[in-house]
Motif scaffolding. Structure first.
Motif, mmCIF file in Angstrom:
data_model
loop_
_atom_site.group_PDB
_atom_site.id
_atom_site.type_symbol
_atom_site.label_atom_id
_atom_site.label_comp_id
_atom_site.label_asym_id
_atom_site.label_seq_id
_atom_site.Cartn_x
_atom_site.Cartn_y
_atom_site.Cartn_z
ATOM 1 N N LEU A 141 -79.354 31.691 -29.531
ATOM 2 C CA LEU A 141 -78.912 30.468 -30.197
ATOM 3 C C LEU A 141 -79.435 30.416 -31.629
ATOM 4 N N SER A 142 -78.578 29.987 -32.533
ATOM 5 C CA SER A 142 -79.027 29.792 -33.911
ATOM 6 C C SER A 142 -80.040 28.654 -33.952
ATOM 7 N N LYS A 143 -80.771 28.567 -35.052
ATOM 8 C CA LYS A 143 -81.773 27.514 -35.189
ATOM 9 C C LYS A 143 -81.121 26.141 -35.098
ATOM 10 N N SER A 144 -79.964 25.990 -35.744
ATOM 11 C CA SER A 144 -79.256 24.711 -35.711
ATOM 12 C C SER A 144 -78.811 24.363 -34.293
ATOM 13 N N LEU A 145 -78.273 25.340 -33.577
ATOM 14 C CA LEU A 145 -77.786 25.096 -32.222
ATOM 15 C C LEU A 145 -78.941 24.823 -31.272
ATOM 16 N N ALA A 146 -80.033 25.554 -31.421
ATOM 17 C CA ALA A 146 -81.200 25.339 -30.563
ATOM 18 C C ALA A 146 -81.758 23.931 -30.734
ATOM 19 N N GLY A 147 -81.647 23.388 -31.941
ATOM 20 C CA GLY A 147 -82.135 22.040 -32.194
ATOM 21 C C GLY A 147 -81.313 20.957 -31.516
ATOM 22 N N LYS A 148 -80.116 21.305 -31.067
ATOM 23 C CA LYS A 148 -79.259 20.345 -30.379
ATOM 24 C C LYS A 148 -79.486 20.331 -28.865
ATOM 25 N N VAL A 149 -80.232 21.289 -28.344
ATOM 26 C CA VAL A 149 -80.477 21.365 -26.902
ATOM 27 C C VAL A 149 -81.463 20.277 -26.495
ATOM 28 N N VAL A 150 -81.036 19.381 -25.607
ATOM 29 C CA VAL A 150 -81.883 18.263 -25.197
ATOM 30 C C VAL A 150 -82.497 18.473 -23.812
ATOM 31 N N ASP A 151 -81.986 19.433 -23.050
ATOM 32 C CA ASP A 151 -82.555 19.651 -21.713
ATOM 33 C C ASP A 151 -82.082 20.986 -21.159
ATOM 34 N N GLU A 152 -82.888 21.541 -20.233
ATOM 35 C CA GLU A 152 -82.526 22.746 -19.492
ATOM 36 C C GLU A 152 -82.578 22.415 -18.009
ATOM 37 N N LEU A 153 -81.473 22.641 -17.315
ATOM 38 C CA LEU A 153 -81.351 22.287 -15.909
ATOM 39 C C LEU A 153 -80.949 23.502 -15.088
ATOM 40 N N THR A 154 -80.860 23.297 -13.795
ATOM 41 C CA THR A 154 -80.373 24.344 -12.897
ATOM 42 C C THR A 154 -79.212 23.772 -12.095
ATOM 43 N N ILE A 155 -78.000 24.063 -12.574
ATOM 44 C CA ILE A 155 -76.776 23.600 -11.937
ATOM 45 C C ILE A 155 -75.948 24.833 -11.602
ATOM 46 N N PRO A 156 -75.395 24.952 -10.412
ATOM 47 C CA PRO A 156 -74.557 26.111 -10.081
ATOM 48 C C PRO A 156 -73.416 26.273 -11.083
ATOM 49 N N SER A 157 -73.137 27.503 -11.471
ATOM 50 C CA SER A 157 -72.107 27.738 -12.482
ATOM 51 C C SER A 157 -70.716 27.352 -11.999
ATOM 52 N N ASP A 158 -70.531 27.266 -10.676
ATOM 53 C CA ASP A 158 -69.227 26.878 -10.141
ATOM 54 C C ASP A 158 -69.221 25.433 -9.647
ATOM 55 N N ALA A 159 -70.177 24.631 -10.095
ATOM 56 C CA ALA A 159 -70.282 23.242 -9.637
ATOM 57 C C ALA A 159 -69.041 22.449 -10.048
ATOM 58 N N PRO A 160 -68.561 21.532 -9.208
ATOM 59 C CA PRO A 160 -67.440 20.662 -9.576
ATOM 60 C C PRO A 160 -67.787 19.824 -10.801
ATOM 61 N N GLU A 161 -66.769 19.462 -11.551
ATOM 62 C CA GLU A 161 -66.987 18.704 -12.789
ATOM 63 C C GLU A 161 -67.740 17.402 -12.550
ATOM 64 N N ALA A 162 -67.404 16.711 -11.454
ATOM 65 C CA ALA A 162 -68.071 15.441 -11.164
ATOM 66 C C ALA A 162 -69.563 15.643 -10.933
ATOM 67 N N ASP A 163 -69.928 16.744 -10.294
ATOM 68 C CA ASP A 163 -71.346 17.034 -10.046
ATOM 69 C C ASP A 163 -72.067 17.356 -11.349
ATOM 70 N N VAL A 164 -71.394 18.072 -12.237
ATOM 71 C CA VAL A 164 -71.999 18.402 -13.532
ATOM 72 C C VAL A 164 -72.243 17.120 -14.338
ATOM 73 N N LEU A 165 -71.264 16.237 -14.317
ATOM 74 C CA LEU A 165 -71.407 14.970 -15.035
ATOM 75 C C LEU A 165 -72.571 14.156 -14.487
ATOM 76 N N ALA A 166 -72.661 14.064 -13.164
ATOM 77 C CA ALA A 166 -73.733 13.288 -12.538
ATOM 78 C C ALA A 166 -75.098 13.897 -12.829
ATOM 79 N N ALA A 167 -75.174 15.226 -12.847
ATOM 80 C CA ALA A 167 -76.456 15.904 -13.050
ATOM 81 C C ALA A 167 -76.943 15.815 -14.489
ATOM 82 N N THR A 168 -76.023 15.655 -15.437
ATOM 83 C CA THR A 168 -76.411 15.671 -16.851
ATOM 84 C C THR A 168 -76.494 14.284 -17.486
ATOM 85 N N ARG A 169 -75.897 13.294 -16.855
ATOM 86 C CA ARG A 169 -75.861 11.947 -17.434
ATOM 87 C C ARG A 169 -77.259 11.404 -17.699
#
Length: 385
Positions: free
Chosen positions: A221-249
């Motif tokens: 990640l570029s320095k600018s892009l890295a500065g935009k990262v607010v959290d690191e999580l563990t969500i399955p890459s094939d998770a349904p969209e609704a689950d991704v939304l709930a996990a990141t909200r």
């Protein structure tokens, strides 16, 4: 078109001497899967139309708007929509509808001389656009979240690799080969994310992945892009969209709360130092009128804006509205803001609309105590006069 694009279009609407309808509906079904917004629409639109004389131009225009709204609600509402905003003015050939996944929590109707934009701007602020990277060494998804739903889902495919049973030098060589594939894939992910973030105007990113891919991604990640990262999580890459939304909200809300306090502190600090900051409705509205405001900070609840009652800015907002609208249009509201004093409702609109018209950013502050001492409003400035 993003919510912010639609806000900008509606903010450019010139005040009309004829009725402009702003209708906000919470379309979430109840526990039995039934919608209840149609009853509100029929009752309130009919009551509003009856305030105009029979066969008057205003009444005829409102009747046509009501027919068009009823047809839209009958035929064009997406099953996934939890909120709808409709803006209509037959005289100005305005009919714009916005559907979003975010719930509004209530229905309400406002009739005035311009579109009522405070609730739409509030949704755009409370449900901002952000990116979620569901990283994997072979296939990565980059989701853009907006207005409480998924606006885009981009897949970045890498070459598939398989294990080998060979040992010794061949195994080591194969392992390096696989690692190179993984590294190239992560580089492609970082480049794609950079393009999406720039194109969508995104300032928050959440990354998710296993312990192997996250360090690789972080390095690319570029320095600018890295500065935009607010959290690191563990969500399955094939998770349904609704689950991704709930996990990141929750991560986004936590980041917003921290940012809100920082923004308010910066505005108040600049004001105290006689610098690029103002507080209170009067000074903020004047600065917006002059085009000085860089970012408007406004409380997220109309109830919290009740302290604006009786301020000069609120009185000016009512006076301006009356001067433009009388005798054809008398601003009135039904639903959630009906309990708010009309000067408060009108001033909230005035602040948001002027911010849109002058390209000022808008942040709704969720914690009412942060702006309570300043009438619920503050701003940072581009320059001082």
């Amino acid at each position: 078109m993003t919510l912010n694009d639609q806000l900008a279009r509606l903010a450019a609407f010139e005040p009309s001497p004829y009725p402009v309808i702003s209708l906000y509906l919470d379309t979430q079904p109840d526990g039995r899967g039934r919608d209840h917004y149609q009853t509100f629409v029929r009752k309130e639109l009919k009551a509003r139309a009856q305030t105009y004389p029979q066969r008057s131009p205003e009444r005829e225009m409102l009747d046509r708007d009501m027919e068009r709204i009823a047809s839209y609600l009958e035929n064009s509402v997406e099953p996934s929509a939890n909120g709808i905003a409709i803006f209509a003015c037959d005289a100005a050939e305005l009919f714009e509808a916005v559907q979003f996944d975010a719930p509004l929590g209530d229905h309400w109707l406002y009739v005035g001389d311009t579109p009522h934009l405070y609730p739409l701007a509030r949704v755009a602020s409370q449900y901002p656009r952000y990116a979620v990277v569901l990283a994997d060494t072979c296939r990565t998804r980059i989701l853009v979240m907006a207005a409480g739903g998924v606006a885009a889902d981009t897949a970045v495919e890498g070459p598939k690799t398989r294990r080998t049973s060979q040992g010794g030098w061949s195994q080591a060589r194969y392992q390096r080969h696989v690692e190179n594939y993984h590294l190239q894939h992560v580089k492609d992910v970082a480049a794609t994310l950079e393009r999406i973030v720039m194109r969508e105007g995104i300032d928050r990113v959440i990354v998710s992945g296993d312990p192997v891919v996250i360090p690789l991604l972080r390095e690319q990640l570029s320095k600018s892009l890295a500065g935009k990262v607010v959290d690191e999580l563990t969500i399955p890459s094939d998770a349904p969209e609704a689950d991704v939304l709930a996990a990141t909200r929750g991560s986004i809300m936590e980041a917003d709360a921290k940012t809100d306090r920082e923004k308010v502190d910066a505005a108040i600090g600049a004001y105290r130092a006689g610098g690029l900051g103002v507080v209170g409705p009067d000074a903020t509205l004047l600065a917006l009128t002059n085009g000085q405001v860089d970012e408007l900070l406004i409380t997220a609840s109309l109830a919290s804006l009740e302290g604006l009652r009786g301020t000069r800015a609120a009185e000016m907002a009512i006076a301006n509205d009356t001067a433009i609208a009388e005798p054809a249009v008398e601003p009135s509201a039904a639903g959630e803001p009906a309990a708010a004093e009309m000067g408060t409702v009108r001033l909230a609109d005035e602040l948001v609309t002027k911010a849109q018209q002058t390209a000022a950013r808008i942040s709704f502050i969720e914690d009412p105590s942060l702006l309570e001492a300043y009438g619920g409003v503050a701003a940072t400035l581009r320059y001082r006069i």
